[in-house]
Scaffold this active site. Sequence first.
Site, short mmCIF file in Angstrom:
data_model
loop_
_atom_site.label_atom_id
_atom_site.label_comp_id
_atom_site.label_asym_id
_atom_site.label_seq_id
_atom_site.Cartn_x
_atom_site.Cartn_y
_atom_site.Cartn_z
N THR A 211 0.81 -1.22 0.00
CA THR A 211 0.00 0.00 0.00
C THR A 211 0.84 1.27 0.00
OG1 THR A 211 -0.19 -0.25 2.40
CG2 THR A 211 -2.03 -1.05 1.06
N GLU A 430 -21.66 -21.34 -16.69
CA GLU A 430 -21.45 -19.90 -16.61
C GLU A 430 -22.70 -19.13 -17.01
OE1 GLU A 430 -18.94 -18.98 -15.05
OE2 GLU A 430 -17.89 -20.90 -15.14
#
Length: 643
Positions: A211, A430
């Site tokens: 970060t 899917e």
Amino acid sequence: MKNDNPPPNLNIRNLAVWGVIVAMFLVMIAMSQGNFQKAAESNKLTFSQFSQQVNQGNIATAKIDQQKQLVTGTKSDGTEYVANIPFFDDKAGDLLATSNVPYEYAKKQEQSFIGNLLISILPLLLIAGLFVLFFRSMQGGGRGGAMSFGKSKAKLLTENTKRVTFEDVAGVESAKEDLKEVVEFLQDPSRFTRLGARIPTGALLVGPPGTGKTLLARAVAGEAGVPFFTISGSDFVEMFVGVGASRVREMFADARKHAPCIIFIDEIDAVGRHRGVGTSGGHEEREQTLNQLLVEMDGFDGQEGIIIIAATNRPDVLDKALLRPGRFDRQIEVPYPDIQGREKILEVHMKGKPITADLDVKYIARGTPGFSGADLANLCNEAALLAARRNKLKITMREFEDARDKVMMGAERRTLAMTDEEKEMTAYHEAGHAIVGLNMKGSLPIHKATIIPRGRALGMVQYMPERDQISQSREEMIARMAMAMGGRAAEELHFGYDKVTSGASSDIEQVTRIATAMVTEWGLSDEVGPIAYKETDQQSFMPGIGRGSSISPETAKIIEAEIKRFVTEAHETAVKILKKKKKDWVALAEALLEYETLSGDEIEVLLSDGIKPKRPDGGKTKPAVSAVPTTKKPKGLGGAAKA
């Protein structure tokens, strides 16, 4: 920034030491062997041949060197010769005198005292040199060394080093605001001290890996224009007790010489863990190092101008004495960036890269929730690599889309051998996810559906959140569970109960995890009520029912029944939707078999108007993603689903 490469002067020093050792070894060999006179192989004579030549009158002159056991000279024909002679008596002299050959003795050369001394001590010096090099290498490649074992390993970065400022750090605006006060103090300490204020001695940067904690610390030094000492917490701890404490003292002594300055300790949890845990010698060394660090931090006052900045992603394991006021009394959170932060980070990493004019950074930031600054830097680099492999002059949205899929789910496995039946199973699976998600309230917009294998998944459905989600409602959770069970329901309806595969294992795990959290953590079960049953020391999959749990068997049964109810209702909801929308479901599955990948816009047009996508090659070319999402969006999808 860390640099694992040794400094150039260290390499030159090591090469010089090895060169001296090799040279000494060669000199020792040369002196032990002596400088023997060279002669041609054809002119060398044995003593028998030499005696025969003397008796025949072929020897004109002779010079006897008893030290080297050689006779040299010229023959009657003018050629030179060299002959070996016995070492035990003067046979050569007697032979030459008998034959009336003129000869002389070479002057005996006595070896000097220095030469004898060198011959005797060179082996010892060689062994000692090798021992010192070996010992230095064990202490960190020569940086600690046998004679400087307790020296600090902190590296000093000055203004000559590449400068980093707050402009180079994006996406962590709140953390930058907290650190600006530190910069102002380093630039003008009197502004605070004349009012009796004391700047915090230490600032602890807390956040997940990647970060930008280290980059933030360097930006503080760059903005203030002061020296920057950097060291890792593991550099303090050694196998010998007391070494770490010595290095702490040395580091702070160096810092006082360069004040005002910043000391940055990365991964401080390596040395700052709770004391009183463990019994090994390494534990005692770590405790002494931590104690010395605490003492040095207490020794500061507001006039020294030394700021300590540390970084960790494990603040829970740090010793309480390290976090009390007067030491690391300011904790600064460096979280994952939000959508605005990701947009700024992407802009920083896109500087200097050739990108197309239609590339929308906001759209990329919207599709990368949970990415850290390091992840976004890797995303930009992967996109540039893909563009280079495709021989493009600029990076397009297509490259960023493919790079995002590669970073999140792995590279495409187009070489995977799949039968037609497996492809059909994946397509209907899917399509089941997508159709259920499109018909559930609380779902997110569909980004794309694909049956191209990536990583461990044979296919997937992705969603594109419109904003970063801080919390989720009950409606959204139910929609996510139903969407996740859409693949399993599709396999049962289309292929039959006995043909169901293990492809829905990750979907079932996801649904069970959501249902468990709803019941035991979030209080969303009417039967159990708003009570948290999760315990930190549990070992089983079911929170609150593990080792050391105080939950009664009756309560555990109620929790299990509620979790099963949530999962079962999600499956039943998916089955109902697929039966009701069978036409859309089959149409989407057939389109996936034909095109392999469909974007959210293409799915919407296919289901609403029945129009199939138009591809340049008439088939399976992967479509470039539109930089700006269309205003007309599908109802949504609750999450990325994998076959």
